[in-house]
Structure formats: C-alpha cells, structure tokens
Design a protein around this motif. Structure first.
Motif, PDB file in Angstrom:
ATOM      1  N   UNK A  89       0.813  -1.220   0.000  1.00 35.94           N
ATOM      2  CA  UNK A  89       0.000   0.000   0.000  1.00 35.94           C
ATOM      3  C   UNK A  89       0.849   1.273   0.000  1.00 35.94           C
ATOM      4  N   UNK A  90       2.171   1.105  -0.156  1.00 32.84           N
ATOM      5  CA  UNK A  90       3.039   2.269  -0.252  1.00 32.84           C
ATOM      6  C   UNK A  90       3.379   2.889   1.081  1.00 32.84           C
ATOM      7  N   UNK A  91       3.590   2.066   2.094  1.00 36.17           N
ATOM      8  CA  UNK A  91       3.900   2.585   3.427  1.00 36.17           C
ATOM      9  C   UNK A  91       4.980   1.734   4.074  1.00 36.17           C
ATOM     10  N   UNK A 138       8.724  -5.438  -6.343  1.00 35.03           N
ATOM     11  CA  UNK A 138       7.403  -6.058  -6.491  1.00 35.03           C
ATOM     12  C   UNK A 138       6.520  -5.792  -5.272  1.00 35.03           C
ATOM     13  N   UNK A 139       7.122  -5.687  -4.110  1.00 35.59           N
ATOM     14  CA  UNK A 139       6.358  -5.549  -2.865  1.00 35.59           C
ATOM     15  C   UNK A 139       5.628  -4.218  -2.766  1.00 35.59           C
ATOM     16  N   UNK A 140       6.058  -3.224  -3.539  1.00 34.94           N
ATOM     17  CA  UNK A 140       5.491  -1.868  -3.416  1.00 34.94           C
ATOM     18  C   UNK A 140       4.717  -1.454  -4.669  1.00 34.94           C
ATOM     19  N   UNK A 141       4.100  -2.442  -5.330  1.00 35.68           N
ATOM     20  CA  UNK A 141       3.384  -2.165  -6.578  1.00 35.68           C
ATOM     21  C   UNK A 141       1.902  -2.480  -6.446  1.00 35.68           C
ATOM     22  N   UNK A 142       1.178  -2.243  -7.521  1.00 36.68           N
ATOM     23  CA  UNK A 142      -0.248  -2.549  -7.563  1.00 36.68           C
ATOM     24  C   UNK A 142      -0.475  -4.044  -7.361  1.00 36.68           C
ATOM     25  N   UNK A 143      -1.718  -4.419  -7.123  1.00 41.89           N
ATOM     26  CA  UNK A 143      -2.047  -5.808  -6.793  1.00 41.89           C
ATOM     27  C   UNK A 143      -1.528  -6.789  -7.839  1.00 41.89           C
ATOM     28  N   UNK A 144      -1.649  -6.446  -9.120  1.00 40.77           N
ATOM     29  CA  UNK A 144      -1.249  -7.369 -10.179  1.00 40.77           C
ATOM     30  C   UNK A 144       0.250  -7.646 -10.156  1.00 40.77           C
TER      31      UNK A 144
END
Length: 415
Positions: A52-54, A82-88
């Motif tokens: 979620x960018x936190x 990869x951990x800080x990206x959109x769901x896909x």
C-alpha cells in the motif's frame, strides 16, 4: 506438483505482510495447514516497505521472528520492486517466488468471498487480456475510478454473471494470485479461506480477540495514552514481546511521518522532469505534489491535499514511496521487472524450514540468497537501499541499520 517417491513433504505457501502479525493471521495459518493437509509451510513476505506504499511498523527481521514463532517454517522476501506495486505486479512477484522454489504444493489465501470457483473462472479467462479489456480498464481509470473498482468493472464487462466484488482488497489480491498462477502455468494448487470478523480496512476493534492490522496500527499511532497492553487481546504474546523489544531499541513504531522531512527534501530538490521519471508517475502530478507540499506540515496533510477521485490514496502513497526510494522507470527496466524476481531471498527458517531449504537448493529455478556479501543484481541493490532508507526512520541514534542487510543472517528458530 508430483511428489517424489518416498517424499511425504507437502508444503503450503502463504503470501503475507504481517504488519504486525495478529490473531487473524494465526487463524489463517492454522486453517491453511488443515485445509491443505500440509506438513511444511512457506511464507513469502514483503520487506520493510509494503504494497500500500507505506513503511512496515517494524522491520522485516522482527516480522520474520513473528512468523516463525507461530509455526511457519520458512520465510522468503518479496523483492522491494514487487512488494510496493499494484495488486497485479505484487501478486506476480510473490507467486513467482513460490513457483520457482519448486517445493510448494498449494497456495492458500484469505478472501472476503471464500469462493474459489468464480475467481478461478475469471483468472483463466483474463490471463491473456484482450485488447477490449485493456481499453475498458483504461477508460474506467480515466473516469476517476480507483484501480480495484476499474478492474472489477472491466472484468464484469468481459465475464457474464460475474458475482465476486473485486473492490474488496482480499478478493482482488486473491484474483491476481490466481492470475499469476495461470500465466506461469504453475502446478501449485490454489485454495482460499474466508476472512471473518474483521475487514481488511476496518479501523476499530469490534471483536474481543480478532482485529485487522489496520485497527491495530490505528491504535498504536493515533490513540492518546497508548500502551502495548491495549493491543494484547489481538496479537500473540510473541508478537507483543517482539514489538516491545523493537520499541525499546528505538526501531519502531515506524510510520510515514518518520520520512516526511527526507521526502520533502527530495521533492523540493527535484525538478518536474526528474520527478516525471519516477515509475508510474503521470503527467501533471509532479506539479500538483510540489504545489501542495508548500502548505502541508506533515505526510497525512499532504496526502489529503493531493488525493482526488482519480488519484486514490494508496496509488499516491506508492508514488511518494517510489520518489523516496528514487525508483525510476529506467531502474525498473534495468531490473527486468517484466521477467519477474531474479532470486529467492531467505529471511528465516525453523528446523523443518531447513528441510525445505535443502529441497529448494536441489530444485529451485532461481538463485537462493541467504547472506549478502555484495549486492550485484540491480533488483537486490534496491532491496539493500530500501532497508538502509528504512533505518533512517528509527528513533535510535546512530547508523547501525545501514549495514543490517549485510550483517544480519537469516533468523533461525527451533519449534
């Protein structure tokens, strides 16, 4: 996955953040072991910064301890990129690690619906996205829909009688896990457990023992007179003890406010062309962010100023995080992000986890990293940089966190 002759090991994979690990996570782990009849477990976990960018409330090593303490056998890290990206993209990175380990039989995830068949049907039909689907998704995003809402609406346009709401966070993550499995042609068998009692984004305590990580963090950061005892009913004793230890050492609780001055410096020192090079940064956003920064005394204030119907909170948080970490489109290309994770990073293991590691070393189709002597791959360099910047959020004085990636061996726990 076919078991070798005489191989009685059956392994379930989990995709987690544990921010922090609470009783709901324990329930999910225990039910996953029962449902899949697993003998061993692997958790792939986000590092110090999350989807979620936190920032995580405590570092990945502390959260690895939490995972091992409840019985998980092996903890692997989702690379920062990869951990800080959109769901896909997040799902593709996490599932790829499980897939390339070549030792995971099943993947068990939580969902609001608890229904696997509908999600599977959708994933199989969308795995090779049609141009119509892509155009519809782009159109709904341009209308100001949040990404989950736009994706779910575009999906409904493709599939008749679609009944699973994809604007619910666990449903959409689960859908993308299935999508990743389909695209990888993975033999891993997916299963799901319905999330109960507390919603993902629920901010209040409504049950005597089960609460969302969001509610627990809300209690930690925003309630006056907070004491760790106030979250004791909702987290295992081991989690509580680890949190208390990290607090005393000045390594938590970490939040966006701990990085706001650094973020402000970066936003002020970069011109709009430089900011436009940040991954997924859209035209016009750098100007908007820099303008609102001048009247925003803290991170939450800035977020409230720049959030719009089109630019959802989570999407903007990720953009600001990528700015803090200076993750540009060029760096993503250098990492060959479209290919997937370049390695499997081990964060911790139990005695049974050692058995899994031995199996992985024979079978895995990616290099396995347990200790870092020198970060050569650009994707691993970003992991190291992320951990170093995360350590700047510690309350403790000194720079001990800057070398933690090189000095900290995988956590070992006996159980």
């Amino acid at each position: 996955m076919q078991l070798e002759s005489g191989d009685l090991m059956r392994t379930v994979g989990l995709i987690v953040e544990y921010n922090p690990l609470h009783n709901g996570h324990v329930y999910h782990f225990q039910e996953s072991m029962k449902l899949t009849q697993a003998t061993h477990s692997v958790a792939v976990m986000s590092g110090n910064f999350l989807q979620r960018g936190e920032p995580a409330i405590v570092n990945k090593w502390a959260r690895t301890e939490m995972a091992l303490s409840i019985g998980i056998d092996l903890v692997l890290e989702i690379p920062l990129l990869f951990a800080t990206q959109s769901a896909e993209i997040f799902a593709h990175g996490a599932v790829s690690i499980l897939h390339h380990s070549r030792c995971v039989d099943s993947l068990c995830f939580g969902s609001e619906s608890g229904e696997l068949d509908w999600l599977l049907e959708g994933a199989k039909k969308i795995a090779q996205e049609s141009q119509r689907f892509k155009n519809n998704l782009k159109e709904y995003l341009s209308q100001g829909f949040s990404y989950p809402k736009a994706y779910g609406t575009a999906l409904q346009s493709e599939l008749k009688d679609w009944k699973i709401p994809l604007d619910q966070p666990n449903n959409i993550l689960g859908f993308h896990y299935l999508l990743a499995l389909e695209r990888l042609k993975s033999p891993i068998v997916p299963m799901t457990i319905q999330r109960k009692k507390s919603g993902y984004n629920q901010k209040e305590f409504t049950d005597p023992s089960i609460a969302s990580a969001t509610a627990i963090r809300n209690q930690i950061f925003y309630q006056q007179g907070f004491h760790l005892e106030s979250i004791a009913p909702y987290v295992p004793t081991t989690s509580l003890n680890i949190l208390e230890r990290e607090w005393k050492k000045g390594r938590g609780p970490v939040s966006w406010d701990d990085f706001y001055h650094t973020l402000t410096h970066l936003l002020l020192s970069k011109d709009e062309t430089e900011l436009s090079s940040i991954i997924h940064m859209e035209q016009g956003l750098p100007e908007r962010i820099k303008k609102q920064l001048l009247i925003s005394p803290d991170f939450i204030s800035l977020m409230k100023q720049i959030k719009t119907k089109r630019y959802a909170w989570t999407r903007l948080q990720r953009l600001l995080l990528h700015t803090l970490l200076n993750i540009t489109q060029q760096k993503a290309e250098q990492c060959e992000m479209n290919v997937g994770p370049a390695y499997i990073r081990v964060l911790g293991f139990s005695q049974k986890g050692q058995e899994l590691l031995a199996k992985m070393k024979k079978r895995a189709s990616l290099p396995i990293i347990s200790r870092i002597s020198k970060a050569k791959h650009p994707m691993l360099q970003l992991d190291v940089l992320g951990s170093q910047i995360y350590s700047l959020g510690y309350k403790a004085s000194g720079h001990s966190g800057l070398r933690m990636e090189y000095e900290q061996p995988p956590i070992q726990l006996k159980h």
